[in-house]
Design a protein around this motif. Structure first.
Motif, PDB file in Angstrom:
ATOM      1  N   PHE A  26      -9.037 -20.733  53.606  1.00  0.00           N
ATOM      2  CA  PHE A  26     -10.504 -20.771  53.566  1.00  0.00           C
ATOM      3  C   PHE A  26     -10.992 -22.179  53.245  1.00  0.00           C
ATOM      4  CE2 PHE A  26     -14.153 -20.701  50.637  1.00  0.00           C
ATOM      5  CZ  PHE A  26     -15.118 -20.044  51.378  1.00  0.00           C
ATOM      6  N   GLU A  41     -13.114 -24.553  55.797  1.00  0.00           N
ATOM      7  CA  GLU A  41     -14.482 -24.980  55.460  1.00  0.00           C
ATOM      8  C   GLU A  41     -14.566 -26.503  55.315  1.00  0.00           C
ATOM      9  OE1 GLU A  41     -16.631 -22.991  56.151  1.00  0.00           O
ATOM     10  OE2 GLU A  41     -16.892 -21.280  54.820  1.00  0.00           O
ATOM     11  N   GLU A  76     -21.370 -15.857  53.210  1.00  0.00           N
ATOM     12  CA  GLU A  76     -20.250 -15.612  54.123  1.00  0.00           C
ATOM     13  C   GLU A  76     -20.504 -14.365  54.970  1.00  0.00           C
ATOM     14  OE1 GLU A  76     -16.958 -17.243  54.667  1.00  0.00           O
ATOM     15  OE2 GLU A  76     -18.381 -18.775  54.114  1.00  0.00           O
ATOM     16  N   THR A 118     -22.924 -15.634  57.661  1.00  0.00           N
ATOM     17  CA  THR A 118     -22.238 -16.434  58.691  1.00  0.00           C
ATOM     18  C   THR A 118     -21.328 -15.541  59.540  1.00  0.00           C
ATOM     19  OG1 THR A 118     -20.538 -17.130  57.106  1.00  0.00           O
ATOM     20  CG2 THR A 118     -22.315 -18.666  57.496  1.00  0.00           C
ATOM     21  N   GLU A 174     -15.115 -18.601  60.981  1.00  0.00           N
ATOM     22  CA  GLU A 174     -15.922 -17.821  60.024  1.00  0.00           C
ATOM     23  C   GLU A 174     -15.507 -16.354  60.054  1.00  0.00           C
ATOM     24  OE1 GLU A 174     -17.975 -18.847  57.663  1.00  0.00           O
ATOM     25  OE2 GLU A 174     -17.544 -20.894  58.287  1.00  0.00           O
ATOM     26  N   HIS A 211     -12.028 -15.921  58.197  1.00  0.00           N
ATOM     27  CA  HIS A 211     -11.990 -15.990  56.717  1.00  0.00           C
ATOM     28  C   HIS A 211     -13.140 -15.226  56.069  1.00  0.00           C
ATOM     29  CE1 HIS A 211     -14.417 -19.994  56.923  1.00  0.00           C
ATOM     30  NE2 HIS A 211     -15.209 -19.097  56.351  1.00  0.00           N
TER      31      HIS A 211
HETATM   32 FE   LIG Z   1     -17.300 -19.571  55.838  1.00  0.00          FE
END
Ligand SMILES: [Fe+2]
Ligand SMILES: [Fe+2]
Length: 298
Positions: free
Chosen positions: A97, A101, A154, A157, A189, A192
């Protein structure tokens, strides 16, 4: 590269609070979270790269402005709890992750700087309310709130990413390099999407807090998006009424980025919600194949 406030330094004293925990990764076994260290050509940002459409272009550009600051905050919020993760699979998810990112941040920093230089947008003015709000939150709120807001973002997204992957018309007419960048980001995205959630559960985060933070960040997310778009569209020549009515139809209508999101949005408020309740592995694999991105480790 700009510097960011590190939660690890800002909130150290609360670190050893004990909480009931459920340590486990609930990311499916056939999803591998690993970074693809790609560099995108963002030259099309100098023009309305989304099929010459000012509104659609401004919408994606507005989202991008939030990413470098936001994604650094997500990384810091999750890393703060890294030492409390004992499950090896979840620890590996956290590493994946963080790596994904970090590369998203890098590519969107380049995106935003290129965009603002080419089109005369004030990057500092666009970012400064987000920075001020984040500094206030870091001073005021406990680390678990930062993790809860990360979990909520999250989910946003992941929902938007799923729509981009499932609805090719959302990026129809876009410059191919830009469409590839957005689809790459959407794939990762999706991969994760459960990591912050699983960490939140592992450290005993409560469902009530993640719900409240979802309400708060939904307001923030729309506020920031429309503020950025207003600034970017300030010199638009033509009917603003038509620009916004047509644009909102795109955003919320069939094939658009927010199409059909009410249900997955409200799913988040269920006590037994988990991001992988919505299994989109098939579309992630298909789009990754189309982009010639590997989905498994070499
Ligand atoms: Fe993310
Ligand atoms: Fe990202």
């Amino acid at each position: 590269m700009k510097s960011y406030i590190d939660i690890n330094e800002a909130r150290q004293p609360d670190r050893n609070k004990t909480m009931a925990s459920t340590q486990a990764s609930h990311t499916p076994d056939d999803i591998t979270i690993r970074p693809r260290n790609l560099h995108f050509d963002v030259e099309p940002l100098a023009r309305d790269w989304h099929g010459g459409d000012a509104f659609k272009t401004a919408f994606y550009n507005a989202l991008s402005i939030m990413f470098p600051i936001g994604e650094q905050h997500f990384i810091d919020s999750v890393k703060y709890y890294r030492d409390q993760i004992t499950d090896p699979a979840l620890a590996a998810d956290v590493r994946g992750f963080t790596a994904q990112e970090s590369i998203h941040r890098r590519e969107h920093q380049k995106y935003n700087e290129t965009l603002c230089a080419a089109r005369g947008y004030p990057l500092d003015r666009l970012e400064s309310p987000i920075r001020r709000r984040q500094a206030w939150a870091l001073r005021t709120l406990p680390p678990i709130s930062h993790l809860a807001s990360t979990v909520a973002y999250e989910h946003w997204t992941a929902m938007l990413a799923d729509n981009l992957l499932c609805q090719p018309e959302a990026l129809a007419g876009a410059a191919p390099e830009m469409a590839a960048l957005w689809r790459w980001h959407a794939i990762e995205e999706s991969e994760h999407k459960a990591v912050a959630f699983d960490v939140y559960r592992a450290v005993g985060g409560k469902a009530s807090l993640r719900r409240w933070l979802m309400i708060a960040i939904t307001v923030e997310f729309f506020w920031d998006t429309f503020r950025h778009m207003r600034i970017m569209l300030r010199d638009y020549q033509g009917s603003r009424f038509k620009l916004w009515t047509g644009g909102l139809r795109y955003m919320f209508g069939k094939g658009g980025p927010y199409n059909g999101l009410l249900r997955p949005y409200f799913d988040y408020f269920r006590a037994d919600f988990h991001p992988w309740d919505h299994d989109n592995r098939a579309v992630v694999a298909r789009v990754a194949r189309e982009l010639e991105l590997e989905t498994q480790p070499a």
